[in-house]
Design a protein around this motif. Sequence first.
Motif, PDB file in Angstrom:
ATOM      1  N   GLN A  58       0.810  -1.215   0.000  1.00  9.73           N
ATOM      2  CA  GLN A  58       0.000   0.000   0.000  1.00  9.73           C
ATOM      3  C   GLN A  58       0.848   1.271   0.000  1.00  9.73           C
ATOM      4  N   PRO A  59       1.730   1.418  -0.990  1.00  4.78           N
ATOM      5  CA  PRO A  59       2.523   2.652  -1.072  1.00  4.78           C
ATOM      6  C   PRO A  59       1.615   3.859  -1.318  1.00  4.78           C
ATOM      7  N   ASP A  60       2.039   5.007  -0.875  1.00  7.10           N
ATOM      8  CA  ASP A  60       1.294   6.242  -1.128  1.00  7.10           C
ATOM      9  C   ASP A  60       1.505   6.631  -2.589  1.00  7.10           C
ATOM     10  N   TRP A  61       0.487   6.404  -3.393  1.00  9.92           N
ATOM     11  CA  TRP A  61       0.638   6.599  -4.842  1.00  9.92           C
ATOM     12  C   TRP A  61       0.780   8.070  -5.225  1.00  9.92           C
ATOM     13  N   ARG A  62       0.607   8.963  -4.247  1.00 13.42           N
ATOM     14  CA  ARG A  62       0.775  10.398  -4.537  1.00 13.42           C
ATOM     15  C   ARG A  62       2.223  10.835  -4.398  1.00 13.42           C
ATOM     16  N   LYS A  63       3.084   9.896  -3.934  1.00 12.35           N
ATOM     17  CA  LYS A  63       4.493  10.235  -3.712  1.00 12.35           C
ATOM     18  C   LYS A  63       5.384   9.238  -4.442  1.00 12.35           C
ATOM     19  N   LYS A  64       6.206   9.723  -5.332  1.00  9.34           N
ATOM     20  CA  LYS A  64       7.085   8.842  -6.105  1.00  9.34           C
ATOM     21  C   LYS A  64       8.046   8.067  -5.212  1.00  9.34           C
ATOM     22  N   GLU A  65       8.489   8.698  -4.123  1.00 11.16           N
ATOM     23  CA  GLU A  65       9.474   8.038  -3.261  1.00 11.16           C
ATOM     24  C   GLU A  65       8.896   6.812  -2.533  1.00 11.16           C
ATOM     25  N   SER A  66       7.569   6.665  -2.529  1.00 17.28           N
ATOM     26  CA  SER A  66       6.970   5.539  -1.806  1.00 17.28           C
ATOM     27  C   SER A  66       7.302   4.202  -2.439  1.00 17.28           C
ATOM     28  N   ILE A  67       7.694   4.196  -3.720  1.00 18.03           N
ATOM     29  CA  ILE A  67       8.047   2.927  -4.341  1.00 18.03           C
ATOM     30  C   ILE A  67       9.574   2.756  -4.443  1.00 18.03           C
ATOM     31  N   SER A  68      10.300   3.653  -3.748  1.00 13.42           N
ATOM     32  CA  SER A  68      11.763   3.587  -3.783  1.00 13.42           C
ATOM     33  C   SER A  68      12.357   3.103  -2.465  1.00 13.42           C
ATOM     34  N   VAL A  69      11.560   2.408  -1.672  1.00 12.01           N
ATOM     35  CA  VAL A  69      12.004   1.926  -0.357  1.00 12.01           C
ATOM     36  C   VAL A  69      13.282   1.110  -0.474  1.00 12.01           C
ATOM     37  N   PHE A  70      13.338   0.245  -1.491  1.00 14.85           N
ATOM     38  CA  PHE A  70      14.496  -0.644  -1.666  1.00 14.85           C
ATOM     39  C   PHE A  70      15.395  -0.211  -2.811  1.00 14.85           C
ATOM     40  N   GLY A  71      15.075   0.918  -3.442  1.00 15.25           N
ATOM     41  CA  GLY A  71      15.815   1.304  -4.625  1.00 15.25           C
ATOM     42  C   GLY A  71      15.379   0.464  -5.822  1.00 15.25           C
ATOM     43  N   GLU A  72      16.220   0.420  -6.830  1.00 15.11           N
ATOM     44  CA  GLU A  72      15.891  -0.332  -8.042  1.00 15.11           C
ATOM     45  C   GLU A  72      16.199  -1.821  -7.853  1.00 15.11           C
ATOM     46  N   PRO A  73      15.231  -2.708  -8.097  1.00 19.82           N
ATOM     47  CA  PRO A  73      15.508  -4.144  -7.983  1.00 19.82           C
ATOM     48  C   PRO A  73      16.409  -4.614  -9.109  1.00 19.82           C
ATOM     49  N   ARG A  74      17.131  -5.694  -8.854  1.00 23.62           N
ATOM     50  CA  ARG A  74      18.055  -6.223  -9.865  1.00 23.62           C
ATOM     51  C   ARG A  74      17.307  -6.750 -11.087  1.00 23.62           C
ATOM     52  N   LEU A  75      16.142  -7.380 -10.876  1.00 18.35           N
ATOM     53  CA  LEU A  75      15.446  -8.025 -11.988  1.00 18.35           C
ATOM     54  C   LEU A  75      14.144  -7.327 -12.384  1.00 18.35           C
ATOM     55  N   ALA A  76      13.248  -7.036 -11.429  1.00 19.85           N
ATOM     56  CA  ALA A  76      11.962  -6.458 -11.835  1.00 19.85           C
ATOM     57  C   ALA A  76      11.136  -6.004 -10.636  1.00 19.85           C
ATOM     58  N   PHE A  77      10.217  -5.092 -10.915  1.00 14.07           N
ATOM     59  CA  PHE A  77       9.122  -4.786 -10.001  1.00 14.07           C
ATOM     60  C   PHE A  77       7.961  -5.727 -10.327  1.00 14.07           C
ATOM     61  N   LEU A  78       7.339  -6.259  -9.294  1.00 10.51           N
ATOM     62  CA  LEU A  78       6.129  -7.070  -9.440  1.00 10.51           C
ATOM     63  C   LEU A  78       4.980  -6.272  -8.829  1.00 10.51           C
ATOM     64  N   VAL A  79       3.886  -6.136  -9.566  1.00  2.98           N
ATOM     65  CA  VAL A  79       2.808  -5.228  -9.152  1.00  2.98           C
ATOM     66  C   VAL A  79       1.473  -5.945  -9.131  1.00  2.98           C
ATOM     67  N   SER A  80       0.750  -5.807  -8.008  1.00  2.00           N
ATOM     68  CA  SER A  80      -0.592  -6.395  -7.882  1.00  2.00           C
ATOM     69  C   SER A  80      -1.500  -5.418  -7.148  1.00  2.00           C
ATOM     70  N   ALA A  81      -2.768  -5.385  -7.542  1.00  3.52           N
ATOM     71  CA  ALA A  81      -3.748  -4.563  -6.822  1.00  3.52           C
ATOM     72  C   ALA A  81      -4.128  -5.194  -5.496  1.00  3.52           C
ATOM     73  N   GLY A  82      -3.847  -6.500  -5.340  1.00  2.28           N
ATOM     74  CA  GLY A  82      -4.228  -7.215  -4.133  1.00  2.28           C
ATOM     75  C   GLY A  82      -5.166  -8.360  -4.445  1.00  2.28           C
ATOM     76  N   ASN A  83      -5.809  -8.876  -3.419  1.00  4.46           N
ATOM     77  CA  ASN A  83      -6.689 -10.035  -3.579  1.00  4.46           C
ATOM     78  C   ASN A  83      -7.986  -9.719  -4.297  1.00  4.46           C
ATOM     79  N   MET A  84      -8.316  -8.425  -4.419  1.00  2.00           N
ATOM     80  CA  MET A  84      -9.533  -7.998  -5.114  1.00  2.00           C
ATOM     81  C   MET A  84      -9.193  -6.965  -6.173  1.00  2.00           C
ATOM     82  N   ASP A  85     -10.056  -6.883  -7.164  1.00  2.00           N
ATOM     83  CA  ASP A  85      -9.995  -5.756  -8.090  1.00  2.00           C
ATOM     84  C   ASP A  85     -10.199  -4.481  -7.269  1.00  2.00           C
ATOM     85  N   SER A  86      -9.369  -3.489  -7.476  1.00  2.10           N
ATOM     86  CA  SER A  86      -9.437  -2.283  -6.650  1.00  2.10           C
ATOM     87  C   SER A  86     -10.770  -1.554  -6.789  1.00  2.10           C
ATOM     88  N   MET A  87     -11.405  -1.630  -7.948  1.00  5.92           N
ATOM     89  CA  MET A  87     -12.693  -0.950  -8.133  1.00  5.92           C
ATOM     90  C   MET A  87     -13.804  -1.677  -7.380  1.00  5.92           C
TER      91      MET A  87
END
Length: 637
Positions: A58-87
Motif C-alpha cells: 500500500q505505497p502512497d501513490w501520490r508520492k514517487k518516493e513511496s516505491i523507492s524503499v528498496f531502490g531499483e531491484p536487480r530483476l523487476a518490479f512485481l505489481v498487484s492490486a491485491g486479492n480484489m480488483d481495486s474498483m
Amino acid sequence: MSREFLPVTRAEMEERGIWQPDFVYISGDAYVDHPSFGAAIITRLLESRGYSVGIISQPDWRKKESISVFGEPRLAFLVSAGNMDSMVNHYTVAKKHRRQDSYSPGGQMGLRPDRAVTVYGNLIRQTYKDTPVILGGIEASLRRLAHYDYWSDSMKRSVLMDSGADLISYGMGEHSILEIAEALDKGIPVSSITFVPGTVYKAKKAPEGILLPSFEALSAKKEAYAGSFRIQYENTDPFTGKVMAESYGTKGFVVQNPPAKPLTQKEMDEVYELPYMGTYHPMYEKQGKIPAIEEIQFSITSNRGCFGGCNFCALAFHQGRIVQTRSHGSILREAESYREKPDFKGYIHDVGGPTADFRHPSCKKQMTKGICTNRQCLFPKPCKNLEADHRDYLELLRKLRHLPGIKKVFIRSGIRFDYVNADPSPEFLNELAAYHVSGQLRVAPEHVSDHVLYYMGKPEHKVYEEFLKKFQRANEKSGKRQFVVPYLMSSHPGCTIKEAVKLAEYVRDMGFMPEQVQDFYPTPSTMSTCMYYTGLDPRTGEKVYVPKSAREKAMQRALLQYKNPENYELVKEALLKSGRSDLIGFDKKCLIRPRGGKGKPEKEHVRDFQKKQVNSRENGRKKKSIRNVHKKKSGGR
C-alpha cells in the motif's frame, strides 16, 4: 532457522546481507503472509528458488518516493492490486464508496488507488524508466485484454497499454513467474520474453495465432466485443488454447499466450507448504490489525479451479476450469500446525476452494487433453462423462475431524448442489449434515426462474428443489435441525421485473428474508458482464434483456427484501409495473399491505400509478416534439 516475514524496509533487507533485492513486490493489500493471499504465494515461491524479495504494501501513490524503499531491484518490479480488483474493493454495485477495506489495517478505506495496477505501474515508470515491470493478481489478470469497464461504462484498453508495464502474468501465476524470473536472471531482455505460457506482452507485429478484433472495432461495435469474448472464452484452456493478438493501431499489438499448465499435486503441496507466517505483519498491530485474516487464518485451501461454469464468475478466466488439489498429507500437516498457534480454538473454518467439494477434475481426460470448448461439465445438465464422486473428499474430512485437538471442521466455501445430486451415493450429504454444518448450509441457487438461470449458467430450479429434499433427509438422519440458506441474485441479464417478482414470491414461501442478496455486479471478463454491456449472449449471438437503469435494479433488489419498510415504495412500484397488484393486500400471499393516506383504496393507487405512467409517456412525446422543432430551427446542431 526461525521463520520470519520478508523485508519491508531497507534496513531489514540489509540485515540479511542484501544490498539490492532481485524483486520488489508492490501490493494494494496490507502485507499478510498467508497462502490465501496471492502476494504471499508468489513472494515465498521466488524466495524458495533463491531470489530475494522486498515487500512494499500500500505505497502512497501520490508520492514517487513511496516505491523507492528498496531502490531499483536487480530483476523487476512485481505489481498487484491485491486479492480484489481495486474498483470492486472501493465501490458497491450502485457505484457508492464502501465504508471498509478488509485488506487494510483497521479496515481503513482509501489506502490504495482506484485502478491500482495502472497507477502503481505509472508511478514506477516515473522513477525507473527501464526497469522491467510485471503485473499480476486478479485485477491485471481480468483486464489483460480489452474489456468492458462498468465504472466508466466504456471499453477499456488492456492494462498493459495504460500501466507502462512490460508483461502480465495472468491466472494463478506460479509457473509463469518462475519462468519469467529465470529468463531475466539469464539476462534475457524483458521485451524478448514472449514465450512464457500464462503471460501477455506487447509486440509490433502479430504472431501466428488468432487475430481478435482491434480495440477500435471493439469500441465501435458491441457485436464485435461479444464475438471477441466468445473466442477468448474458448481459449482459456492450457492444452487447447491458442495465441491471441489484439491490435491497437500504431501502438502495435497486445498478445496473450495460452494459459500456464495446471499445477500437479506435488507442486500444489509445495506451494502451500512454503514457510508462511500465517498472519499479518506485526507493524499493523497498533493500526487495528487486518480484518480479512479472521475468517481465513484457520481455513485450508484444498483445491483450486472450478468446472462449475457460472457465467457471472471470472474463475474460468483466472483459475481455469481444471480442478487441482493438494494431497491429504499436505492438508493434514497444515491442520496439525494450527494446534501450535495461541489463537486456535480447535475449529477449522473451511476446507475447500472455489467449490469445496471438487476434489478432482470433472473427467479423466482434462489433465492431459484439456476441457471441452463447446460444452460445460454441469450445465445445462451434468455431462455423461462427469465423475461425481465425493469419496476422496469424505476421506479427507474424516481424517481431519479425527485429529487430536480438532473440535469441528466446517465447510463454508460452498458446495455445488447439482454436483451433490449427481453423486449416486448419499454418504457425503449425510456426513455433511452430521459433522460439517454450523446450523446453516449456504448454497447458491441464485434464482428460481429457469429463463434467468439459463443466462447465469446455472441448473434448472427443480435441481435445487431436489437437493433441498435430500438435505432434509440427511438432517433427519443426523437428528439435527439445520437449514439451507440460499444466495440469491437480482438484476442479472435476462431478468425482467416479472422474474424478479417470481423470485420475491419464492422468498415469501421460504418464510424468511435472505441475508445474502446481491445485485449482479458487472466485473471485468465474465460472460454475464459481456451480456450486460452488449445486450447479446456471446454463446449464441441472440439478444438478451438487461436491467440497466438504477431504478429498475433498485426495484429488483428491494423485492428480495420486501419486508424492509424502507423498500416499500420500490416494491410497490415494481408490483404495479409488472401487473402484479394482486400481491398488494392483506392476503397471506401478498408481499406488502396497502398504505394510502386518507384511506384511499389500493385500486385507486393502481389507477393513479397507471395514469402517471401515461402522463409521463405523453410528456416525453411532447418534450421530444419540442426538441425536434428546436433542432430544425437551429439548423440541426
